[in-house]
Design a protein around this motif. Structure first.
Motif, PDB file in Angstrom:
ATOM      1  N   TYR A   1      55.840  42.119  42.416  1.00 44.67           N
ATOM      2  CA  TYR A   1      55.982  42.126  43.889  1.00 44.67           C
ATOM      3  C   TYR A   1      56.223  40.723  44.455  1.00 44.67           C
ATOM      4  O   TYR A   1      57.190  40.497  45.188  1.00 44.67           O
ATOM      5  N   VAL A   2      55.371  39.777  44.100  1.00 47.94           N
ATOM      6  CA  VAL A   2      55.526  38.405  44.611  1.00 47.94           C
ATOM      7  C   VAL A   2      56.720  37.728  43.944  1.00 47.94           C
ATOM      8  O   VAL A   2      57.554  37.090  44.614  1.00 47.94           O
TER       9      VAL A   2
ATOM     10  N   ASP B   1      58.131  37.931  31.774  1.00 45.28           N
ATOM     11  CA  ASP B   1      57.377  39.085  32.266  1.00 45.28           C
ATOM     12  C   ASP B   1      57.368  40.151  31.177  1.00 45.28           C
ATOM     13  O   ASP B   1      58.324  40.276  30.414  1.00 45.28           O
TER      14      ASP B   1
ATOM     15  N   ASP C   1      54.665  38.867  26.458  1.00 49.44           N
ATOM     16  CA  ASP C   1      53.287  38.874  26.977  1.00 49.44           C
ATOM     17  C   ASP C   1      52.806  37.423  27.079  1.00 49.44           C
ATOM     18  O   ASP C   1      52.968  36.655  26.119  1.00 49.44           O
ATOM     19  N   ILE C   2      52.228  37.055  28.198  1.00 53.10           N
ATOM     20  CA  ILE C   2      51.776  35.663  28.363  1.00 53.10           C
ATOM     21  C   ILE C   2      50.767  35.272  27.285  1.00 53.10           C
ATOM     22  O   ILE C   2      50.633  34.096  26.961  1.00 53.10           O
TER      23      ILE C   2
ATOM     24  N   LEU D   1      52.067  33.796  37.776  1.00 52.16           N
ATOM     25  CA  LEU D   1      51.783  34.991  38.593  1.00 52.16           C
ATOM     26  C   LEU D   1      51.289  36.160  37.741  1.00 52.16           C
ATOM     27  O   LEU D   1      50.601  37.048  38.251  1.00 52.16           O
TER      28      LEU D   1
ATOM     29  N   SER E   1      46.924  42.850  38.839  1.00 47.68           N
ATOM     30  CA  SER E   1      46.826  42.207  40.140  1.00 47.68           C
ATOM     31  C   SER E   1      46.175  43.055  41.212  1.00 47.68           C
ATOM     32  O   SER E   1      46.394  42.786  42.388  1.00 47.68           O
TER      33      SER E   1
ATOM     34  N   SER F   1      48.329  31.540  40.618  1.00 45.03           N
ATOM     35  CA  SER F   1      48.227  32.501  41.712  1.00 45.03           C
ATOM     36  C   SER F   1      46.839  33.132  41.696  1.00 45.03           C
ATOM     37  O   SER F   1      46.600  34.131  41.015  1.00 45.03           O
TER      38      SER F   1
ATOM     39  N   TYR G   1      38.451  42.163  38.973  1.00 35.38           N
ATOM     40  CA  TYR G   1      39.636  41.389  39.368  1.00 35.38           C
ATOM     41  C   TYR G   1      39.219  40.046  39.983  1.00 35.38           C
ATOM     42  O   TYR G   1      39.702  38.985  39.584  1.00 35.38           O
TER      43      TYR G   1
ATOM     44  N   LYS H   1      39.653  36.028  38.381  1.00 37.76           N
ATOM     45  CA  LYS H   1      40.284  34.867  39.025  1.00 37.76           C
ATOM     46  C   LYS H   1      39.316  33.676  39.032  1.00 37.76           C
ATOM     47  O   LYS H   1      39.731  32.528  38.855  1.00 37.76           O
TER      48      LYS H   1
ATOM     49  N   ALA I   1      48.513  40.229  50.286  1.00 39.41           N
ATOM     50  CA  ALA I   1      49.916  40.126  50.698  1.00 39.41           C
ATOM     51  C   ALA I   1      50.364  41.371  51.471  1.00 39.41           C
ATOM     52  O   ALA I   1      49.756  42.437  51.375  1.00 39.41           O
TER      53      ALA I   1
ATOM     54  N   ARG J   1      55.214  47.340  46.936  1.00 45.04           N
ATOM     55  CA  ARG J   1      53.888  47.854  46.572  1.00 45.04           C
ATOM     56  C   ARG J   1      53.337  48.679  47.720  1.00 45.04           C
ATOM     57  O   ARG J   1      53.326  48.217  48.873  1.00 45.04           O
TER      58      ARG J   1
ATOM     59  N   ARG K   1      50.520  50.543  41.653  1.00 48.70           N
ATOM     60  CA  ARG K   1      50.349  49.877  40.362  1.00 48.70           C
ATOM     61  C   ARG K   1      49.503  50.687  39.384  1.00 48.70           C
ATOM     62  O   ARG K   1      49.887  50.839  38.217  1.00 48.70           O
TER      63      ARG K   1
HETATM   64  N1  LIG Z   1      49.819  41.051  46.042  1.00 47.05           N
HETATM   65  C1  LIG Z   1      48.712  40.514  46.562  1.00 47.05           C
HETATM   66  O1  LIG Z   1      48.189  40.968  47.586  1.00 47.05           O
HETATM   67  C2  LIG Z   1      48.099  39.295  45.931  1.00 47.05           C
HETATM   68  C3  LIG Z   1      47.125  38.630  46.630  1.00 47.05           C
HETATM   69  C4  LIG Z   1      46.492  37.551  46.054  1.00 47.05           C
HETATM   70  C5  LIG Z   1      46.875  37.149  44.792  1.00 47.05           C
HETATM   71  N2  LIG Z   1      47.839  37.815  44.102  1.00 47.05           N
HETATM   72  C6  LIG Z   1      48.171  37.347  42.759  1.00 47.05           C
HETATM   73  O2  LIG Z   1      49.543  36.989  42.709  1.00 47.05           O
HETATM   74  C7  LIG Z   1      50.081  37.311  41.419  1.00 47.05           C
HETATM   75  C8  LIG Z   1      51.286  38.206  41.571  1.00 47.05           C
HETATM   76  O3  LIG Z   1      50.888  39.413  42.222  1.00 47.05           O
HETATM   77  P1  LIG Z   1      51.881  40.621  42.444  1.00 47.05           P
HETATM   78  O4  LIG Z   1      51.405  41.317  43.658  1.00 47.05           O
HETATM   79  O5  LIG Z   1      53.280  40.169  42.337  1.00 47.05           O
HETATM   80  O6  LIG Z   1      51.523  41.518  41.173  1.00 47.05           O
HETATM   81  P2  LIG Z   1      52.408  42.650  40.448  1.00 47.05           P
HETATM   82  O7  LIG Z   1      51.431  43.563  39.789  1.00 47.05           O
HETATM   83  O8  LIG Z   1      53.395  43.213  41.384  1.00 47.05           O
HETATM   84  O9  LIG Z   1      53.207  41.822  39.344  1.00 47.05           O
HETATM   85  C9  LIG Z   1      52.573  41.247  38.234  1.00 47.05           C
HETATM   86  C10 LIG Z   1      53.635  41.049  37.155  1.00 47.05           C
HETATM   87  O10 LIG Z   1      52.993  40.503  36.006  1.00 47.05           O
HETATM   88  C11 LIG Z   1      53.488  41.141  34.853  1.00 47.05           C
HETATM   89  N3  LIG Z   1      52.461  41.079  33.813  1.00 47.05           N
HETATM   90  C12 LIG Z   1      51.247  41.676  33.807  1.00 47.05           C
HETATM   91  N4  LIG Z   1      50.592  41.374  32.664  1.00 47.05           N
HETATM   92  C13 LIG Z   1      51.420  40.576  31.943  1.00 47.05           C
HETATM   93  C14 LIG Z   1      51.299  39.937  30.682  1.00 47.05           C
HETATM   94  N5  LIG Z   1      50.192  40.066  29.909  1.00 47.05           N
HETATM   95  N6  LIG Z   1      52.323  39.172  30.245  1.00 47.05           N
HETATM   96  C15 LIG Z   1      53.461  39.031  30.988  1.00 47.05           C
HETATM   97  N7  LIG Z   1      53.625  39.624  32.199  1.00 47.05           N
HETATM   98  C16 LIG Z   1      52.611  40.383  32.660  1.00 47.05           C
HETATM   99  C17 LIG Z   1      53.803  42.559  35.294  1.00 47.05           C
HETATM  100  O11 LIG Z   1      54.793  43.172  34.469  1.00 47.05           O
HETATM  101  C18 LIG Z   1      54.300  42.351  36.731  1.00 47.05           C
HETATM  102  O12 LIG Z   1      55.708  42.235  36.785  1.00 47.05           O
HETATM  103  C19 LIG Z   1      48.932  37.931  40.638  1.00 47.05           C
HETATM  104  O13 LIG Z   1      48.323  36.919  39.858  1.00 47.05           O
HETATM  105  C20 LIG Z   1      47.986  38.426  41.697  1.00 47.05           C
HETATM  106  O14 LIG Z   1      46.660  38.481  41.223  1.00 47.05           O
HETATM  107  C21 LIG Z   1      48.467  38.875  44.645  1.00 47.05           C
END
Ligand SMILES: NC(=O)c1ccc[n+]([C@@H]2O[C@H](COP(=O)([O-])OP(=O)(O)OC[C@H]3O[C@@H](n4cnc5c(N)ncnc54)[C@H](O)[C@@H]3O)[C@@H](O)[C@H]2O)c1
Length: 343
Positions: free
Chosen positions: A11-12, A31, A53-54, A71, A75, A113, A139, A143, A168, A176, A319
């Motif tokens: 998403y981000v 990703d 995978d990270i 990121l 999440s 993030s 969760y 963090k 967000a 999302r 999700r």
């Molecule tokens: N969306 C929010 O409201 C929000 C708020 C605060 C913080 N965050 C943080 O920002 C970051 C991005 O959030 P988002 O909303 O885009 O999340 P998201 O779930 O939409 O995307 C996360 C991405 O990470 C990838 N991923 C997950 N595990 C993985 C792994 N082991 N190896 C490689 N890739 C992997 C997924 O395929 C996905 O594309 C996250 O760390 C989340 O905790 C999000």
């Protein structure tokens, strides 16, 4: 700068990558691809997208980058509750392992993030970055654990920075439905009413997904001594609001009435956040969105892109549903939150 963005296909990331490109940075993505195909409009392109995978990244993979923006994560709370250990493995140990690999490769900047949810049950006053962590979910805990691991790596050659993002909202090519503003607006569109699951009294800090991207860009370019081993709450003081206020704004903009789910009571997560530090120390960060504009944006995109109830409530945009769908298909090991090799 040459920047590796992991989690770029979420998403981000789908908003951040084009934003960084527009600022003149060269982006490479990494990703695991959980949401591949779950598109809400055209996806960012014209950049190298790596799949992996990270937790498997090695220093050799990160040579030649000026910065890593991390990121990739489990999440949200519902997935975190599924398998807390796997959540810690990705969100905490995975983050620290990425940072160790980046440091070993000579990358000097690491933007993490993080989330305001690590403040957890914070009481009545607005929490600044110096507040104690009091996470109430796996969760939020993950963090806090990640930040503790990353701060231990900070030294003259390596500067981690922690962006504690508010919840967000806003449109994204990887939409999302499971975050509050998007959910209430999408429900108004698909159901014709704004359905509150709680009594609407809790406070939430919110931030538009593009303003998160602006914060990453501003912190990436900020002088190193200002951001070295520093945490920043990312959001706007004006956007710390009660959920019923969001519901009323959605109702006003869309014309859909507000309804309360049967038995709706208060919600345990309730906190206010102080966003003055980022404004004071990072003058280049200028958030451009308001919640009503974000609601209008989602409402318009829902019309233009034909948001369906099935997608809004199903694995495409929720999700937890997506993870469970991948597991049912045998593509994801739920206990480890690892993709299985394709048969
Ligand atoms: N969306 C929010 O409201 C929000 C708020 C605060 C913080 N965050 C943080 O920002 C970051 C991005 O959030 P988002 O909303 O885009 O999340 P998201 O779930 O939409 O995307 C996360 C991405 O990470 C990838 N991923 C997950 N595990 C993985 C792994 N082991 N190896 C490689 N890739 C992997 C997924 O395929 C996905 O594309 C996250 O760390 C989340 O905790 C999000």
């Amino acid at each position: 700068m040459r920047v590796l963005v992991d989690g770029d296909r979420g998403y981000v990331g789908a908003v951040l990558v084009p934003y960084l490109q527009a600022q003149g940075h060269e982006v490479v993505g990494l990703d695991i691809g959980w949401y591949d195909g779950c598109d809400f409009g055209p996806q960012p392109e014209d950049y190298e997208q790596r799949t992996g995978d990270i937790r498997d990244v090695r220093p050799d993979d990160l040579g030649g980058f000026d910065a890593v923006i991390h990121l990739a994560a489990i999440s949200n709370d519902p997935i975190g509750h599924l398998h807390p250990e796997a959540t810690y493995s990705v969100n905490a140990h995975g983050a620290v392992q990425m940072a160790k690999a980046a440091k070993a490769a000579g990358v000097t900047r690491f933007l993490f993030s993080s989330s305001c949810s690590l403040y957890g049950a914070a009481g009545d006053s607005a929490v600044a970055e110096s507040a104690a962590f009091n996470p109430v979910t796996p969760y939020g805990e993950s963090k806090a654990m990640a930040e503790a691991g990353l701060t231990a790596l900070a030294d003259d050659d390596f500067s981690p920075t922690y962006l504690r993002n508010a919840t967000a909202y806003g449109s994204s090519p990887r939409f999302r439905a499971d975050i509050v503003v998007n959910n209430l607006t999408g429900t108004a569109f698909t159901q014709g009413s704004v359905r509150l699951q709680s009594d609407g009294s809790p406070w939430r800090p919110l931030v538009h997904v593009e303003d998160i991207s602006r914060a990453f860009a501003a912190l990436l370019e900020a002088p190193r001594e200002v951001v070295h081993d520093q945490a920043f709450n990312v959001g706007r003081d004006e956007d710390v609001v009660q959920i019923r206020t969001i519901a009323e704004q959605v109702s006003e903009i869309t014309g859909a009435p507000v309804t309360f789910a049967a038995g709706a009571g208060p919600d345990a997560r309730n906190y206010q956040v102080d966003f003055t530090k980022i404004g004071r120390l990072i003058p280049a960060f200028s958030p451009g969105w308001t919640i009503p504009r974000g609601i209008e944006e989602i409402w318009k995109d829902a019309h233009d892109r034909g948001l369906t109830t099935e997608d809004f409530e199903g694995p495409r945009y929720v999700r937890l549903q997506r993870i469970q769908h991948l597991a049912r298909q045998g593509r994801l090991d739920l206990a480890e939150l690892r993709m299985r090799p394709a048969a």
